[in-house]
Enzyme design. Structure first.
Site, PDB file in Angstrom:
ATOM      1  N   SER A 182       0.857  -1.191   0.000  1.00  0.00           N
ATOM      2  CA  SER A 182       0.000   0.000   0.000  1.00  0.00           C
ATOM      3  C   SER A 182       0.890   1.236   0.000  1.00  0.00           C
ATOM      4  O   SER A 182       2.031   1.196   0.467  1.00  0.00           O
ATOM      5  CB  SER A 182      -0.846  -0.025   1.274  1.00  0.00           C
ATOM      6  OG  SER A 182      -1.349   1.259   1.556  1.00  0.00           O
ATOM      7  N   TYR A 225      -0.987  -1.053  10.317  1.00  0.00           N
ATOM      8  CA  TYR A 225      -1.152  -1.242   8.864  1.00  0.00           C
ATOM      9  C   TYR A 225       0.094  -0.716   8.159  1.00  0.00           C
ATOM     10  O   TYR A 225       0.684  -1.392   7.309  1.00  0.00           O
ATOM     11  CB  TYR A 225      -2.419  -0.526   8.383  1.00  0.00           C
ATOM     12  CG  TYR A 225      -2.745  -0.790   6.923  1.00  0.00           C
ATOM     13  CD1 TYR A 225      -3.301  -1.998   6.523  1.00  0.00           C
ATOM     14  CD2 TYR A 225      -2.468   0.160   5.946  1.00  0.00           C
ATOM     15  CE1 TYR A 225      -3.588  -2.254   5.184  1.00  0.00           C
ATOM     16  CE2 TYR A 225      -2.752  -0.075   4.606  1.00  0.00           C
ATOM     17  CZ  TYR A 225      -3.309  -1.292   4.229  1.00  0.00           C
ATOM     18  OH  TYR A 225      -3.583  -1.537   2.903  1.00  0.00           O
TER      19      TYR A 225
HETATM   20  N1  LIG Z   1      -8.807  -1.475  -0.970  1.00  0.00           N
HETATM   21  C1  LIG Z   1      -7.838  -0.576  -0.985  1.00  0.00           C
HETATM   22  O1  LIG Z   1      -8.078   0.635  -1.130  1.00  0.00           O
HETATM   23  C2  LIG Z   1      -6.396  -1.000  -0.846  1.00  0.00           C
HETATM   24  C3  LIG Z   1      -5.405  -0.044  -0.954  1.00  0.00           C
HETATM   25  C4  LIG Z   1      -4.074  -0.416  -0.836  1.00  0.00           C
HETATM   26  C5  LIG Z   1      -3.756  -1.724  -0.599  1.00  0.00           C
HETATM   27  N2  LIG Z   1      -4.738  -2.655  -0.461  1.00  0.00           N
HETATM   28  C6  LIG Z   1      -4.340  -4.033  -0.157  1.00  0.00           C
HETATM   29  O2  LIG Z   1      -4.997  -4.930  -1.027  1.00  0.00           O
HETATM   30  C7  LIG Z   1      -5.168  -6.181  -0.346  1.00  0.00           C
HETATM   31  C8  LIG Z   1      -6.618  -6.605  -0.456  1.00  0.00           C
HETATM   32  O3  LIG Z   1      -7.403  -5.645   0.256  1.00  0.00           O
HETATM   33  P1  LIG Z   1      -8.941  -5.397  -0.042  1.00  0.00           P
HETATM   34  O4  LIG Z   1      -9.177  -3.968  -0.070  1.00  0.00           O
HETATM   35  O5  LIG Z   1      -9.349  -6.273  -1.174  1.00  0.00           O
HETATM   36  O6  LIG Z   1      -9.595  -5.887   1.310  1.00  0.00           O
HETATM   37  P2  LIG Z   1     -10.570  -7.101   1.593  1.00  0.00           P
HETATM   38  O7  LIG Z   1     -11.034  -6.935   3.013  1.00  0.00           O
HETATM   39  O8  LIG Z   1     -11.584  -7.231   0.518  1.00  0.00           O
HETATM   40  O9  LIG Z   1      -9.591  -8.353   1.496  1.00  0.00           O
HETATM   41  C9  LIG Z   1      -8.808  -8.782   2.564  1.00  0.00           C
HETATM   42  C10 LIG Z   1      -9.055 -10.274   2.727  1.00  0.00           C
HETATM   43  O10 LIG Z   1      -8.189 -10.772   3.744  1.00  0.00           O
HETATM   44  C11 LIG Z   1      -8.882 -11.800   4.389  1.00  0.00           C
HETATM   45  N3  LIG Z   1      -8.315 -12.067   5.704  1.00  0.00           N
HETATM   46  C12 LIG Z   1      -8.284 -11.230   6.771  1.00  0.00           C
HETATM   47  N4  LIG Z   1      -7.751 -11.881   7.837  1.00  0.00           N
HETATM   48  C13 LIG Z   1      -7.422 -13.135   7.408  1.00  0.00           C
HETATM   49  C14 LIG Z   1      -6.859 -14.274   8.040  1.00  0.00           C
HETATM   50  N5  LIG Z   1      -6.519 -14.267   9.342  1.00  0.00           N
HETATM   51  N6  LIG Z   1      -6.659 -15.384   7.310  1.00  0.00           N
HETATM   52  C15 LIG Z   1      -7.015 -15.429   5.999  1.00  0.00           C
HETATM   53  N7  LIG Z   1      -7.585 -14.393   5.348  1.00  0.00           N
HETATM   54  C16 LIG Z   1      -7.785 -13.260   6.058  1.00  0.00           C
HETATM   55  C17 LIG Z   1     -10.315 -11.273   4.488  1.00  0.00           C
HETATM   56  O11 LIG Z   1     -11.253 -12.316   4.754  1.00  0.00           O
HETATM   57  C18 LIG Z   1     -10.509 -10.605   3.141  1.00  0.00           C
HETATM   58  O12 LIG Z   1     -11.091 -11.472   2.179  1.00  0.00           O
HETATM   59  C19 LIG Z   1      -4.693  -5.959   1.084  1.00  0.00           C
HETATM   60  O13 LIG Z   1      -3.369  -6.426   1.219  1.00  0.00           O
HETATM   61  C20 LIG Z   1      -4.752  -4.462   1.236  1.00  0.00           C
HETATM   62  O14 LIG Z   1      -3.867  -3.995   2.220  1.00  0.00           O
HETATM   63  C21 LIG Z   1      -6.061  -2.331  -0.585  1.00  0.00           C
END
Ligand SMILES: NC(=O)c1ccc[n+]([C@@H]2O[C@H](COP(=O)([O-])OP(=O)(O)OC[C@H]3O[C@@H](n4cnc5c(N)ncnc54)[C@H](O)[C@@H]3O)[C@@H](O)[C@H]2O)c1
Length: 240
Positions: free
Chosen positions: A129, A152
């Site tokens: 991120s 985070y």
């Molecule tokens: N959405 C954004 O704006 C954004 C921005 C920058 C980076 N990211 C990164 O992208 C990635 C996906 O994020 P997202 O926005 O799709 O969020 P999301 O919440 O849709 O996905 C995160 C997933 O992680 C899973 N998870 C959480 N704890 C867990 C555990 N203990 N064991 C197994 N699975 C587990 C959740 O069930 C979920 O499906 C992450 O690494 C996030 O940091 C997202």
């Protein structure tokens, strides 16, 4: 990202703590793209569960070429001491978040290393991120229930450096790269979206579609001379 890899012809194992989510995603991706998709319910906070799941996946497919670590505690995760003012963020939640966001990446890479090395085209992609690179401007969250915890940032910053470490230690057999995303539109409150967009040079938040090129590039031979790289997909957020 899973869809992009399936579109490029990859068979997949999808890991998540939500069994229902991975089963639904596996069914729909397999039917849309005609690839084999193995849903794996696993708690990435558990070292033994990660190791045994990886062994089962490698046995199931007989090989492993690409490892993506994306699951994480994110800004919408509901936990006490997570989305809170700094003084109220708890050490227990910090540790729980680092277990999934950082420790799991180490355990996954270590367990999968022999198979990735044997692949001849092994590629590790860790999902980071902009907050692993720069500090947050908390003003953009004003008036919403969203937030940006210290754990985070520390987890994503650590993941970036773990990726660089892996890129030299696992070379030349395995490449390791990071994708650092800016805000991706996922139904966030309108106020946040407006604040975020105003601060983004390309004038919008990212979409899931924006992730496809980056993941396909780093997973495939298109990037065969790229390792230790942080591919920033943020609409210019960190370019100011
Ligand atoms: N959405 C954004 O704006 C954004 C921005 C920058 C980076 N990211 C990164 O992208 C990635 C996906 O994020 P997202 O926005 O799709 O969020 P999301 O919440 O849709 O996905 C995160 C997933 O992680 C899973 N998870 C959480 N704890 C867990 C555990 N203990 N064991 C197994 N699975 C587990 C959740 O069930 C979920 O499906 C992450 O690494 C996030 O940091 C997202």
């Amino acid at each position: 990202m899973a869809e992009a890899l399936a579109e490029a012809g990859a068979n997949l194992a999808l890991m998540d703590i939500s069994g229902e989510a991975v089963e639904n995603a596996a069914r729909s991706i397999a039917s849309d793209y005609g690839v084999s998709v193995n849903p794996v319910k696993v708690d990435l906070a558990s070292e033994s569960a990660i190791r045994s799941s990886c062994v089962s996946v490698i046995e199931h497919f007989g090989r492993l070429d690409i490892l993506v670590h994306s699951a994480a505690f994110v800004g919408t995760t509901k936990l006490e001491g997570w989305i809170a003012p700094f003084e109220e963020q708890s050490l227990s939640t910090w540790r729980a978040a680092l277990a999934v966001n950082l420790d799991a990446a180490f355990i996954l890479a270590q367990t999968c290393a022999p198979a990735l090395r044997a692949s001849g085209k092994g590629s590790i992609i860790n999902i980071g991120s902009i907050y692993g690179m720069v500090g947050p401007d908390l003003d953009i969250y004003g008036g919403t229930s969203m937030g940006n915890p210290a754990a985070y940032a520390a987890g994503k910053g650590g993941l970036l450096q773990l990726t660089r470490w892996l890129s030299t230690v696992m070379a030349p057999e395995v490449r390791a790269n990071m994708i650092s995303f800016g805000g991706i539109e996922r139904g966030q409150p309108e106020k946040f979206r407006a604040n975020y967009t105003k601060r983004t040079p390309l004038g919008r938040m990212g979409t899931e579609e924006d992730a496809k090129g980056a993941i396909t590039f780093l997973a495939s031979d298109l990037s065969s001379y790229v390792t230790g790289h942080n591919l920033v997909v943020d609409g210019g957020w960190t370019a100011w």
